[in-house]
Design a protein around this motif. Structure first.
Motif, mmCIF file in Angstrom:
data_model
loop_
_atom_site.group_PDB
_atom_site.id
_atom_site.type_symbol
_atom_site.label_atom_id
_atom_site.label_comp_id
_atom_site.label_asym_id
_atom_site.label_seq_id
_atom_site.Cartn_x
_atom_site.Cartn_y
_atom_site.Cartn_z
ATOM 1 N N PRO A 173 37.677 3.096 -37.445
ATOM 2 C CA PRO A 173 37.849 1.410 -38.265
ATOM 3 C C PRO A 173 37.648 1.178 -37.744
ATOM 4 O O PRO A 173 37.620 -0.531 -38.440
ATOM 5 C CB PRO A 173 39.527 2.193 -38.149
ATOM 6 N N VAL A 174 37.417 0.196 -36.509
ATOM 7 C CA VAL A 174 37.293 -1.103 -35.916
ATOM 8 C C VAL A 174 36.080 -1.269 -35.532
ATOM 9 O O VAL A 174 35.237 -2.505 -35.747
ATOM 10 C CB VAL A 174 38.013 -0.295 -34.430
ATOM 11 N N LEU A 175 35.123 -0.377 -36.011
ATOM 12 C CA LEU A 175 33.457 -0.818 -36.540
ATOM 13 C C LEU A 175 33.537 -0.765 -37.265
ATOM 14 O O LEU A 175 32.775 -2.567 -38.106
ATOM 15 C CB LEU A 175 32.650 0.518 -36.229
ATOM 16 N N ILE A 176 34.030 -0.270 -38.461
ATOM 17 C CA ILE A 176 34.144 -1.024 -39.772
ATOM 18 C C ILE A 176 35.027 -1.913 -40.629
ATOM 19 O O ILE A 176 34.202 -2.779 -40.702
ATOM 20 C CB ILE A 176 34.744 -0.091 -41.129
ATOM 21 N N THR A 177 36.464 -3.080 -39.949
ATOM 22 C CA THR A 177 37.196 -4.328 -39.360
ATOM 23 C C THR A 177 35.932 -4.876 -39.051
ATOM 24 O O THR A 177 35.752 -6.184 -39.892
ATOM 25 C CB THR A 177 38.210 -4.112 -39.059
ATOM 26 N N THR A 178 35.263 -4.677 -37.929
ATOM 27 C CA THR A 178 33.708 -5.944 -37.114
ATOM 28 C C THR A 178 32.776 -6.076 -38.845
ATOM 29 O O THR A 178 32.304 -7.259 -38.185
ATOM 30 C CB THR A 178 33.722 -5.164 -36.161
ATOM 31 N N ILE A 179 32.766 -5.333 -39.003
ATOM 32 C CA ILE A 179 31.719 -5.272 -39.855
ATOM 33 C C ILE A 179 31.914 -5.947 -40.853
ATOM 34 O O ILE A 179 30.880 -7.197 -41.604
ATOM 35 C CB ILE A 179 30.788 -4.138 -40.321
ATOM 36 N N ILE A 180 33.238 -6.012 -41.798
ATOM 37 C CA ILE A 180 33.636 -6.362 -43.165
ATOM 38 C C ILE A 180 33.720 -8.204 -42.494
ATOM 39 O O ILE A 180 32.984 -8.831 -42.813
ATOM 40 C CB ILE A 180 34.538 -6.357 -43.549
ATOM 41 N N LEU A 181 34.854 -8.810 -41.213
ATOM 42 C CA LEU A 181 34.383 -9.749 -40.689
ATOM 43 C C LEU A 181 33.403 -10.374 -40.346
ATOM 44 O O LEU A 181 33.305 -11.152 -40.466
ATOM 45 C CB LEU A 181 35.483 -9.612 -38.987
ATOM 46 N N ALA A 182 32.360 -9.807 -39.549
ATOM 47 C CA ALA A 182 30.996 -10.374 -39.348
ATOM 48 C C ALA A 182 30.235 -10.639 -41.069
ATOM 49 O O ALA A 182 30.358 -11.500 -41.057
ATOM 50 C CB ALA A 182 29.876 -9.063 -38.356
#
Length: 60
Positions: free
Chosen positions: A18-27
């Motif tokens: 979930p942290v990886l997915i959130t980071t990608i979305i924010l980027a």
């Protein structure tokens, strides 16, 4: 001992994905926002004369 290793791997992955997915979305949102701002600044520059005089409008 192998079952503890597997359990640790599962716990790590479920917390990290979930942290990886959130980071990608924010980027992605950050890049889109930056592009929108660049277009806005470019349009403003074209209308207001290119940057030397910020407040003097260039009339076509």
């Amino acid at each position: 001992m192998a079952d503890r290793y597997d359990a640790g791997a599962v716990a790590w992955a479920t917390g990290d994905i979930p942290v990886l997915i959130t980071t990608i979305i924010l980027a992605i949102q950050w890049v889109r926002s930056d592009r929108r701002e660049a277009r806005r600044v470019g349009r403003r520059s074209a209308v207001w004369g290119g940057g030397h005089s910020r407040w003097r409008r260039r009339w076509p």
